[in-house]
Design a protein around this motif. Structure first.
Motif, PDB file in Angstrom:
ATOM      1  N   GLY A 157       0.813  -1.214   0.000  1.00 31.73           N
ATOM      2  CA  GLY A 157       0.000   0.000   0.000  1.00 31.73           C
ATOM      3  C   GLY A 157       0.843   1.259   0.000  1.00 31.73           C
ATOM      4  O   GLY A 157       0.613   2.173  -0.800  1.00 31.73           O
ATOM      5  N   THR A 158       1.841   1.310   0.873  1.00 28.37           N
ATOM      6  CA  THR A 158       2.681   2.511   0.945  1.00 28.37           C
ATOM      7  C   THR A 158       3.537   2.665  -0.311  1.00 28.37           C
ATOM      8  O   THR A 158       3.766   3.788  -0.778  1.00 28.37           O
ATOM      9  CB  THR A 158       3.584   2.481   2.190  1.00 28.37           C
ATOM     10  OG1 THR A 158       4.362   1.259   2.192  1.00 28.37           O
ATOM     11  CG2 THR A 158       2.761   2.530   3.461  1.00 28.37           C
ATOM     12  N   GLN A 159       4.001   1.530  -0.885  1.00 26.63           N
ATOM     13  CA  GLN A 159       4.804   1.622  -2.105  1.00 26.63           C
ATOM     14  C   GLN A 159       3.967   2.160  -3.264  1.00 26.63           C
ATOM     15  O   GLN A 159       4.433   3.004  -4.039  1.00 26.63           O
ATOM     16  CB  GLN A 159       5.359   0.242  -2.489  1.00 26.63           C
ATOM     17  CG  GLN A 159       6.300  -0.373  -1.478  1.00 26.63           C
ATOM     18  CD  GLN A 159       7.671   0.278  -1.459  1.00 26.63           C
ATOM     19  OE1 GLN A 159       7.874   1.341  -2.038  1.00 26.63           O
ATOM     20  NE2 GLN A 159       8.612  -0.333  -0.768  1.00 26.63           N
ATOM     21  N   ILE A 160       2.734   1.679  -3.399  1.00 28.46           N
ATOM     22  CA  ILE A 160       1.871   2.131  -4.495  1.00 28.46           C
ATOM     23  C   ILE A 160       1.555   3.616  -4.348  1.00 28.46           C
ATOM     24  O   ILE A 160       1.631   4.392  -5.306  1.00 28.46           O
ATOM     25  CB  ILE A 160       0.577   1.298  -4.542  1.00 28.46           C
ATOM     26  CG1 ILE A 160       0.895  -0.126  -4.986  1.00 28.46           C
ATOM     27  CG2 ILE A 160      -0.435   1.928  -5.497  1.00 28.46           C
ATOM     28  CD1 ILE A 160      -0.295  -1.059  -4.944  1.00 28.46           C
ATOM     29  N   ILE A 161       1.186   4.028  -3.122  1.00 28.05           N
ATOM     30  CA  ILE A 161       0.878   5.449  -2.895  1.00 28.05           C
ATOM     31  C   ILE A 161       2.099   6.314  -3.195  1.00 28.05           C
ATOM     32  O   ILE A 161       1.994   7.362  -3.844  1.00 28.05           O
ATOM     33  CB  ILE A 161       0.409   5.671  -1.441  1.00 28.05           C
ATOM     34  CG1 ILE A 161      -0.932   4.964  -1.202  1.00 28.05           C
ATOM     35  CG2 ILE A 161       0.269   7.167  -1.145  1.00 28.05           C
ATOM     36  CD1 ILE A 161      -1.381   4.963   0.243  1.00 28.05           C
ATOM     37  N   THR A 162       3.267   5.854  -2.751  1.00 28.08           N
ATOM     38  CA  THR A 162       4.492   6.620  -2.954  1.00 28.08           C
ATOM     39  C   THR A 162       4.821   6.768  -4.442  1.00 28.08           C
ATOM     40  O   THR A 162       5.327   7.801  -4.876  1.00 28.08           O
ATOM     41  CB  THR A 162       5.674   5.951  -2.227  1.00 28.08           C
ATOM     42  OG1 THR A 162       5.353   5.817  -0.839  1.00 28.08           O
ATOM     43  CG2 THR A 162       6.934   6.783  -2.362  1.00 28.08           C
ATOM     44  N   MET A 163       4.526   5.723  -5.223  1.00 25.64           N
ATOM     45  CA  MET A 163       4.811   5.771  -6.655  1.00 25.64           C
ATOM     46  C   MET A 163       4.068   6.905  -7.357  1.00 25.64           C
ATOM     47  O   MET A 163       4.549   7.470  -8.338  1.00 25.64           O
ATOM     48  CB  MET A 163       4.422   4.443  -7.312  1.00 25.64           C
ATOM     49  CG  MET A 163       5.426   3.337  -7.128  1.00 25.64           C
ATOM     50  SD  MET A 163       4.892   1.840  -7.977  1.00 25.64           S
ATOM     51  CE  MET A 163       6.237   0.732  -7.585  1.00 25.64           C
ATOM     52  N   PHE A 164       2.880   7.220  -6.848  1.00 26.36           N
ATOM     53  CA  PHE A 164       2.055   8.229  -7.507  1.00 26.36           C
ATOM     54  C   PHE A 164       2.136   9.598  -6.841  1.00 26.36           C
ATOM     55  O   PHE A 164       1.402  10.512  -7.205  1.00 26.36           O
ATOM     56  CB  PHE A 164       0.595   7.761  -7.554  1.00 26.36           C
ATOM     57  CG  PHE A 164       0.385   6.582  -8.446  1.00 26.36           C
ATOM     58  CD1 PHE A 164       0.251   6.744  -9.814  1.00 26.36           C
ATOM     59  CD2 PHE A 164       0.340   5.296  -7.928  1.00 26.36           C
ATOM     60  CE1 PHE A 164       0.069   5.655 -10.651  1.00 26.36           C
ATOM     61  CE2 PHE A 164       0.161   4.200  -8.754  1.00 26.36           C
ATOM     62  CZ  PHE A 164       0.021   4.371 -10.116  1.00 26.36           C
ATOM     63  N   MET A 165       3.029   9.728  -5.858  1.00 24.56           N
ATOM     64  CA  MET A 165       3.213  11.015  -5.197  1.00 24.56           C
ATOM     65  C   MET A 165       4.201  11.857  -5.983  1.00 24.56           C
ATOM     66  O   MET A 165       5.324  11.422  -6.249  1.00 24.56           O
ATOM     67  CB  MET A 165       3.717  10.822  -3.758  1.00 24.56           C
ATOM     68  CG  MET A 165       2.678  10.287  -2.809  1.00 24.56           C
ATOM     69  SD  MET A 165       3.394   9.821  -1.200  1.00 24.56           S
ATOM     70  CE  MET A 165       4.200  11.345  -0.728  1.00 24.56           C
ATOM     71  N   LYS A 166       3.791  13.055  -6.374  1.00 22.85           N
ATOM     72  CA  LYS A 166       4.658  13.959  -7.118  1.00 22.85           C
ATOM     73  C   LYS A 166       5.836  14.381  -6.243  1.00 22.85           C
ATOM     74  O   LYS A 166       5.663  14.757  -5.086  1.00 22.85           O
ATOM     75  CB  LYS A 166       3.889  15.205  -7.562  1.00 22.85           C
ATOM     76  CG  LYS A 166       4.714  16.156  -8.416  1.00 22.85           C
ATOM     77  CD  LYS A 166       3.897  17.354  -8.843  1.00 22.85           C
ATOM     78  CE  LYS A 166       4.734  18.311  -9.676  1.00 22.85           C
ATOM     79  NZ  LYS A 166       3.968  19.509 -10.092  1.00 22.85           N
TER      80      LYS A 166
END
Length: 309
Positions: free
Chosen positions: A217-226
């Protein structure tokens, strides 16, 4: 492993202090992990600044390479001039990248070897305890040379009503009191952190599940964080970032729950740190601040030159 145990032994004093305050190893792990995330935060900021500065120079580095690529000496000279002009240390982020790794592995060894690194019982006594407990019918410690044998010892002290003198006489009175205290402090919200999910089952299965959910979850969210370093990852690197949590979850399924519990909170605090870094220390903001300081310095130098005339 030896150097990580040195760090683990030092950090064990902090972990024991946290446990002494709250009398619960689960809460102590949370406090312990949070403290080190806060302590290491300036190091993460320094690393982020170094990465931002290096990334900013990529276009100029490419230009120098195209111009002097065939003349290695001239190329190195121009690169040194560029680093000096931009006030960038090309290897400035290396130490700040390596140091947190030693810290985190030290924390890990403090968690998985509580007798040696938290209570600071000698290795000889831990070995004697292992042999004495293994001589008791129906008791098995450190099967197959597992590094989680010390957690097994605490589990036996917690579950056994009484142990023979051949076991208890190995420790001093103070050491024995600490072992019994620590062995009874691994209950967290009804979960026995001394148990192993693949054998205990039940609610302990939440530990590897949460390891997987929090990591992915944290990796996916981080991937899409500008502005996040992971937002530019592609291909196999993205695959690795998603595959590693699966390995972590499998390990958490087969080892004492205290290890997976630590990983969960380390992941959550790490994600919180990433959020803060992205919001306040993104590469764009860092480069903008650096450029503003550079302009201000040039203006100051220009004023000083005018005063000379």
């Amino acid at each position: 492993m030896g150097i990580f145990n040195i760090f683990g032994s030092l950090f064990g004093y902090i972990l024991w202090a946290a446990y002494y305050l709250v009398s619960n190893f689960g809460i102590a792990i949370i406090i312990f992990t949070l403290v080190f995330k806060v302590v290491l935060f300036p190091t993460s900021v320094k690393q982020q600044r170094s990465m931002a500065a290096t990334a900013k120079l990529q276009a100029k580095q490419k230009e120098i390479k195209e111009r002097y690529g065939n003349d290695k000496q001239k190329y190195n000279e121009e690169m040194q001039k560029l680093y000096a002009k931009e006030n960038v240390k090309p290897f400035g982020g290396c130490l700040t990248s390596i140091f947190p790794m030693f810290i985190m592995l030290g924390i890990y060894y403090a968690v998985i070897q509580p007798l040696s690194n938290v209570i600071h019982i000698s290795a000889e006594k831990v070995s004697d305890l292992t042999n004495a407990l293994n001589s008791i019918p129906g008791v098995a410690v450190n099967a197959g040379g597992s590094i989680y044998g010390e957690i097994d010892i605490l589990r036996i002290f917690d579950s056994a009503g009484s142990l023979p003198e051949s076991v208890t006489s190995i420790l001093t009175g103070d050491e024995l009191e600490k072992v019994y205290s620590l062995s009874g402090g691994f209950k967290f919200l009804g979960l026995d952190l001394l148990g192993t999910p693949n054998t205990a089952g039940g609610w302990l299965l939440l530990i590897p599940i949460l390891c997987l959910v929090t990591s992915v979850g944290t990796q996916i969210i981080t991937m899409f964080m500008k502005g996040s370093p992971m937002s530019n990852q592609r291909g196999c690197m993205r695959f690795m970032f998603l595959a590693l949590p699966l390995l972590t979850a499998w390990i958490a399924y087969t080892v004492p729950a205290a290890v997976g519990f630590y990983w969960i909170w380390s992941t959550l605090f790490g994600f919180a740190q990433t959020m803060i870094m992205t919001k306040f220390y993104s590469p764009d903001k860092i480069n903008a601040e650096t450029e503003a300081r550079h302009v201000a310095r040039l203006e100051l130098d220009e004023k000083q030159v005018k005063r000379l005339y």
